[in-house]
Design a protein around this motif. Structure first.
Motif, short mmCIF file in Angstrom:
data_model
loop_
_atom_site.label_atom_id
_atom_site.label_comp_id
_atom_site.label_asym_id
_atom_site.label_seq_id
_atom_site.Cartn_x
_atom_site.Cartn_y
_atom_site.Cartn_z
N ALA A 21 0.84 -1.20 0.00
CA ALA A 21 0.00 0.00 0.00
C ALA A 21 0.88 1.25 0.00
CB ALA A 21 -0.91 0.01 1.22
N ASN A 22 2.06 1.15 0.62
CA ASN A 22 3.04 2.23 0.56
C ASN A 22 3.89 2.05 -0.69
OD1 ASN A 22 2.21 3.08 3.16
ND2 ASN A 22 3.58 1.60 4.11
N THR A 23 3.92 3.07 -1.53
CA THR A 23 4.63 2.95 -2.79
C THR A 23 6.12 2.72 -2.56
OG1 THR A 23 3.06 4.40 -3.90
CG2 THR A 23 5.19 4.09 -4.97
N ILE A 24 6.64 1.66 -3.18
CA ILE A 24 8.07 1.37 -3.15
C ILE A 24 8.59 1.53 -4.57
CG2 ILE A 24 9.84 -0.37 -2.72
CD1 ILE A 24 8.08 -1.56 -0.57
N HIS A 25 9.66 2.28 -4.72
CA HIS A 25 10.24 2.52 -6.03
C HIS A 25 11.31 1.46 -6.32
CE1 HIS A 25 8.41 6.62 -6.20
NE2 HIS A 25 8.52 6.48 -4.88
N LEU A 26 11.44 1.10 -7.57
CA LEU A 26 12.44 0.12 -8.00
C LEU A 26 13.24 0.72 -9.14
CD1 LEU A 26 13.66 -2.78 -8.04
CD2 LEU A 26 11.82 -3.41 -9.62
N LYS A 27 14.57 0.71 -9.01
CA LYS A 27 15.42 1.19 -10.09
C LYS A 27 16.35 0.07 -10.54
CE LYS A 27 18.18 5.06 -11.71
NZ LYS A 27 18.67 6.43 -11.40
N LEU A 28 16.35 -0.20 -11.83
CA LEU A 28 17.16 -1.26 -12.41
C LEU A 28 18.42 -0.65 -13.02
CD1 LEU A 28 14.30 -3.13 -14.32
CD2 LEU A 28 15.17 -3.66 -12.02
N PHE A 29 19.56 -1.28 -12.74
CA PHE A 29 20.84 -0.83 -13.29
C PHE A 29 21.41 -1.93 -14.17
CE2 PHE A 29 20.20 1.66 -9.53
CZ PHE A 29 20.76 2.91 -9.79
N GLN A 30 21.68 -1.61 -15.42
CA GLN A 30 22.25 -2.59 -16.34
C GLN A 30 23.74 -2.80 -16.05
OE1 GLN A 30 22.65 -1.27 -20.37
NE2 GLN A 30 22.75 -3.33 -21.23
N VAL A 31 24.16 -4.05 -15.99
CA VAL A 31 25.57 -4.38 -15.90
C VAL A 31 26.04 -4.81 -17.28
CG1 VAL A 31 27.27 -5.99 -14.96
CG2 VAL A 31 25.53 -5.02 -13.47
N SER A 32 27.06 -4.12 -17.80
CA SER A 32 27.58 -4.43 -19.13
C SER A 32 29.05 -4.07 -19.17
CB SER A 32 26.81 -3.65 -20.20
OG SER A 32 27.35 -3.91 -21.49
#
Length: 220
Positions: free
Chosen positions: A122-133
Protein backbone atom coordinates in the motif's frame (compact mmCIF):
# COMPACT_ATOMS: atom_id res chain seq x y z
CA UNK A 1 22.70 25.64 -5.35
CA UNK A 2 24.49 28.02 -7.74
CA UNK A 3 24.21 25.45 -10.55
CA UNK A 4 20.70 24.30 -9.70
CA UNK A 5 21.46 21.26 -7.53
CA UNK A 6 18.43 20.39 -5.40
CA UNK A 7 19.10 16.80 -4.28
CA UNK A 8 22.08 15.35 -2.40
CA UNK A 9 22.63 11.60 -2.52
CA UNK A 10 24.76 10.31 0.37
CA UNK A 11 26.37 7.16 -0.95
CA UNK A 12 29.73 5.43 -0.94
CA UNK A 13 31.22 2.98 -0.34
CA UNK A 14 29.00 2.81 2.72
CA UNK A 15 27.90 6.22 4.06
CA UNK A 16 26.89 4.83 7.47
CA UNK A 17 30.59 4.19 8.16
CA UNK A 18 31.21 7.94 8.16
CA UNK A 19 31.24 9.05 11.83
CA UNK A 20 29.81 12.48 10.94
CA UNK A 21 27.12 11.32 8.53
CA UNK A 22 24.20 12.25 10.79
CA UNK A 23 25.43 15.80 11.31
CA UNK A 24 26.27 16.21 7.62
CA UNK A 25 22.76 15.16 6.61
CA UNK A 26 21.22 17.54 9.14
CA UNK A 27 23.29 20.42 7.77
CA UNK A 28 22.27 19.51 4.23
CA UNK A 29 18.59 19.57 5.17
CA UNK A 30 18.95 22.91 6.97
CA UNK A 31 20.44 24.33 3.78
CA UNK A 32 17.36 23.33 1.82
CA UNK A 33 18.60 20.26 -0.01
CA UNK A 34 16.50 17.12 -0.52
CA UNK A 35 18.50 14.27 1.02
CA UNK A 36 18.83 10.73 -0.31
CA UNK A 37 20.59 8.05 1.74
CA UNK A 38 21.96 5.12 -0.28
CA UNK A 39 23.11 2.44 2.14
CA UNK A 40 23.48 -1.33 2.05
CA UNK A 41 21.27 -1.37 5.17
CA UNK A 42 23.57 -3.46 7.33
CA UNK A 43 24.38 -0.65 9.79
CA UNK A 44 20.84 0.73 9.82
CA UNK A 45 19.34 -0.41 13.11
CA UNK A 46 15.72 -0.01 12.02
CA UNK A 47 13.47 2.33 10.05
CA UNK A 48 12.96 4.28 13.28
CA UNK A 49 16.60 5.38 13.22
CA UNK A 50 16.82 9.16 13.81
CA UNK A 51 18.93 9.62 10.68
CA UNK A 52 15.82 8.94 8.58
CA UNK A 53 14.07 12.02 9.99
CA UNK A 54 16.26 14.18 7.75
CA UNK A 55 16.01 12.30 4.48
CA UNK A 56 13.49 12.23 1.65
CA UNK A 57 14.40 8.86 0.15
CA UNK A 58 16.08 5.76 1.56
CA UNK A 59 17.77 3.60 -1.09
CA UNK A 60 18.53 -0.04 -0.33
CA UNK A 61 20.11 -2.61 -2.66
CA UNK A 62 18.46 -5.92 -3.42
CA UNK A 63 19.79 -8.04 -6.26
CA UNK A 64 17.53 -11.09 -6.18
CA UNK A 65 14.18 -12.41 -5.00
CA UNK A 66 15.80 -14.72 -2.44
CA UNK A 67 18.97 -15.08 -0.38
CA UNK A 68 20.68 -17.42 -2.83
CA UNK A 69 20.76 -14.86 -5.64
CA UNK A 70 21.12 -11.67 -3.60
CA UNK A 71 23.76 -12.87 -1.15
CA UNK A 72 25.92 -14.24 -3.95
CA UNK A 73 26.35 -10.60 -4.98
CA UNK A 74 25.91 -8.71 -1.68
CA UNK A 75 27.29 -11.12 0.91
CA UNK A 76 25.88 -13.57 3.46
CA UNK A 77 23.05 -12.24 5.59
CA UNK A 78 22.32 -9.18 3.47
CA UNK A 79 19.03 -10.48 2.05
CA UNK A 80 17.62 -11.23 5.50
CA UNK A 81 18.56 -7.79 6.85
CA UNK A 82 17.15 -5.78 3.92
CA UNK A 83 14.04 -7.98 3.74
CA UNK A 84 13.21 -7.09 7.35
CA UNK A 85 13.52 -3.38 6.54
CA UNK A 86 11.29 -3.74 3.46
CA UNK A 87 8.65 -5.71 5.36
CA UNK A 88 8.66 -3.03 8.06
CA UNK A 89 8.13 -0.32 5.44
CA UNK A 90 5.29 -2.27 3.84
CA UNK A 91 3.51 -2.62 7.17
CA UNK A 92 3.88 0.88 8.60
CA UNK A 93 3.68 4.54 7.59
CA UNK A 94 6.94 6.44 7.34
CA UNK A 95 7.69 10.00 6.26
CA UNK A 96 10.26 9.05 3.64
CA UNK A 97 10.26 7.20 0.34
CA UNK A 98 11.84 3.78 -0.11
CA UNK A 99 13.67 2.92 -3.31
CA UNK A 100 15.23 -0.45 -4.12
CA UNK A 101 18.31 -0.33 -6.35
CA UNK A 102 18.89 -3.52 -8.31
CA UNK A 103 21.90 -4.55 -10.38
CA UNK A 104 20.78 -6.67 -13.31
CA UNK A 105 23.33 -9.27 -14.41
CA UNK A 106 23.16 -12.40 -16.51
CA UNK A 107 23.31 -14.34 -13.22
CA UNK A 108 20.26 -12.80 -11.54
CA UNK A 109 18.05 -11.53 -14.38
CA UNK A 110 15.51 -14.36 -14.03
CA UNK A 111 15.38 -13.85 -10.27
CA UNK A 112 14.70 -10.13 -10.75
CA UNK A 113 11.49 -11.02 -12.61
CA UNK A 114 10.18 -12.36 -9.29
CA UNK A 115 11.54 -9.56 -7.10
CA UNK A 116 8.60 -7.10 -7.56
CA UNK A 117 6.17 -9.48 -5.83
CA UNK A 118 8.17 -8.82 -2.65
CA UNK A 119 7.78 -5.05 -3.09
CA UNK A 120 4.03 -4.70 -3.69
CA UNK A 121 2.56 -2.63 -0.90
CA UNK A 122 0.00 0.00 0.00
CA UNK A 123 3.04 2.23 0.56
CA UNK A 124 4.63 2.95 -2.79
CA UNK A 125 8.07 1.37 -3.15
CA UNK A 126 10.24 2.52 -6.03
CA UNK A 127 12.44 0.12 -8.00
CA UNK A 128 15.42 1.19 -10.09
CA UNK A 129 17.16 -1.26 -12.41
CA UNK A 130 20.84 -0.83 -13.29
CA UNK A 131 22.25 -2.59 -16.34
CA UNK A 132 25.57 -4.38 -15.90
CA UNK A 133 27.58 -4.43 -19.13
CA UNK A 134 31.28 -4.61 -19.93
CA UNK A 135 31.40 -1.43 -21.98
CA UNK A 136 31.72 2.28 -21.41
CA UNK A 137 32.80 3.26 -17.90
CA UNK A 138 32.03 -0.31 -16.75
CA UNK A 139 34.43 -1.92 -19.22
CA UNK A 140 36.12 -3.77 -16.32
CA UNK A 141 32.96 -5.84 -15.74
CA UNK A 142 33.33 -9.56 -16.36
CA UNK A 143 31.79 -10.44 -19.71
CA UNK A 144 29.82 -13.35 -18.19
CA UNK A 145 27.88 -10.86 -16.05
CA UNK A 146 26.86 -8.61 -18.92
CA UNK A 147 23.21 -8.14 -19.85
CA UNK A 148 22.34 -7.16 -23.41
CA UNK A 149 20.29 -4.03 -24.05
CA UNK A 150 17.49 -6.19 -25.43
CA UNK A 151 17.32 -8.54 -22.42
CA UNK A 152 17.51 -5.60 -20.00
CA UNK A 153 14.67 -3.70 -21.68
CA UNK A 154 12.57 -6.86 -21.93
CA UNK A 155 12.92 -7.23 -18.14
CA UNK A 156 11.89 -3.62 -17.60
CA UNK A 157 8.78 -4.00 -19.79
CA UNK A 158 7.89 -7.30 -18.13
CA UNK A 159 7.89 -5.63 -14.71
CA UNK A 160 5.86 -2.57 -15.69
CA UNK A 161 3.28 -4.76 -17.45
CA UNK A 162 2.91 -7.31 -14.65
CA UNK A 163 3.38 -5.03 -11.62
CA UNK A 164 1.65 -1.76 -12.55
CA UNK A 165 1.52 -0.55 -8.94
CA UNK A 166 5.31 -0.44 -8.60
CA UNK A 167 7.13 2.70 -9.71
CA UNK A 168 9.98 1.42 -11.92
CA UNK A 169 12.73 3.23 -13.77
CA UNK A 170 16.15 2.21 -15.04
CA UNK A 171 19.66 3.25 -15.98
CA UNK A 172 21.47 1.69 -18.91
CA UNK A 173 25.24 1.76 -19.26
CA UNK A 174 25.49 4.54 -21.84
CA UNK A 175 22.63 6.72 -20.60
CA UNK A 176 23.67 10.34 -19.98
CA UNK A 177 24.48 11.15 -16.36
CA UNK A 178 22.89 14.05 -14.49
CA UNK A 179 25.08 13.70 -11.42
CA UNK A 180 27.92 15.79 -10.08
CA UNK A 181 29.97 13.46 -7.86
CA UNK A 182 31.81 14.72 -4.78
CA UNK A 183 34.36 12.16 -3.62
CA UNK A 184 35.90 11.51 -0.18
CA UNK A 185 38.55 14.25 -0.58
CA UNK A 186 36.08 16.85 -1.80
CA UNK A 187 36.88 16.67 -5.53
CA UNK A 188 33.94 17.06 -7.88
CA UNK A 189 33.56 14.79 -10.90
CA UNK A 190 31.12 14.68 -13.79
CA UNK A 191 30.56 12.00 -16.44
CA UNK A 192 30.42 13.20 -20.05
CA UNK A 193 30.66 10.94 -23.10
CA UNK A 194 31.70 7.95 -20.98
CA UNK A 195 34.57 9.79 -19.27
CA UNK A 196 35.05 11.14 -15.76
CA UNK A 197 36.06 14.79 -15.53
CA UNK A 198 37.52 16.27 -12.36
CA UNK A 199 36.01 19.67 -11.76
CA UNK A 200 38.17 22.42 -10.25
CA UNK A 201 36.08 25.22 -11.72
CA UNK A 202 32.57 24.80 -13.10
CA UNK A 203 33.60 26.96 -16.06
CA UNK A 204 35.94 24.11 -17.06
CA UNK A 205 33.11 21.60 -17.42
CA UNK A 206 32.81 20.30 -21.01
CA UNK A 207 29.27 21.58 -21.52
CA UNK A 208 27.42 24.86 -21.66
CA UNK A 209 24.88 26.13 -19.16
CA UNK A 210 22.12 25.09 -21.58
CA UNK A 211 23.49 21.57 -21.98
CA UNK A 212 23.68 21.16 -18.19
CA UNK A 213 20.00 22.06 -18.04
CA UNK A 214 19.25 19.49 -20.72
CA UNK A 215 21.11 16.68 -18.94
CA UNK A 216 19.02 17.29 -15.84
CA UNK A 217 16.03 16.02 -17.80
CA UNK A 218 17.42 12.49 -17.99
CA UNK A 219 16.10 9.50 -16.06
CA UNK A 220 16.64 9.64 -12.31
Amino acid sequence: KLIGVTHVNFTGGEPMLCPDIREIIKISKKNGFTNILSTNGILLGSLNDDILNDIHTLCLPLDGHDAMYNDEIRGDGHYEKVSRLIDDYRSNDYNFNLKINTLVTSYNIDSIRRLPSKLESANTIHLKLFQVSNRGILNYTKKVDSVSDNDFLNLYHYIIENYPHINVNYLMVNDPSNYVIIDSVGEMKYIVDDKYYTVTDFRSLPFTENSFEQTSLGKK
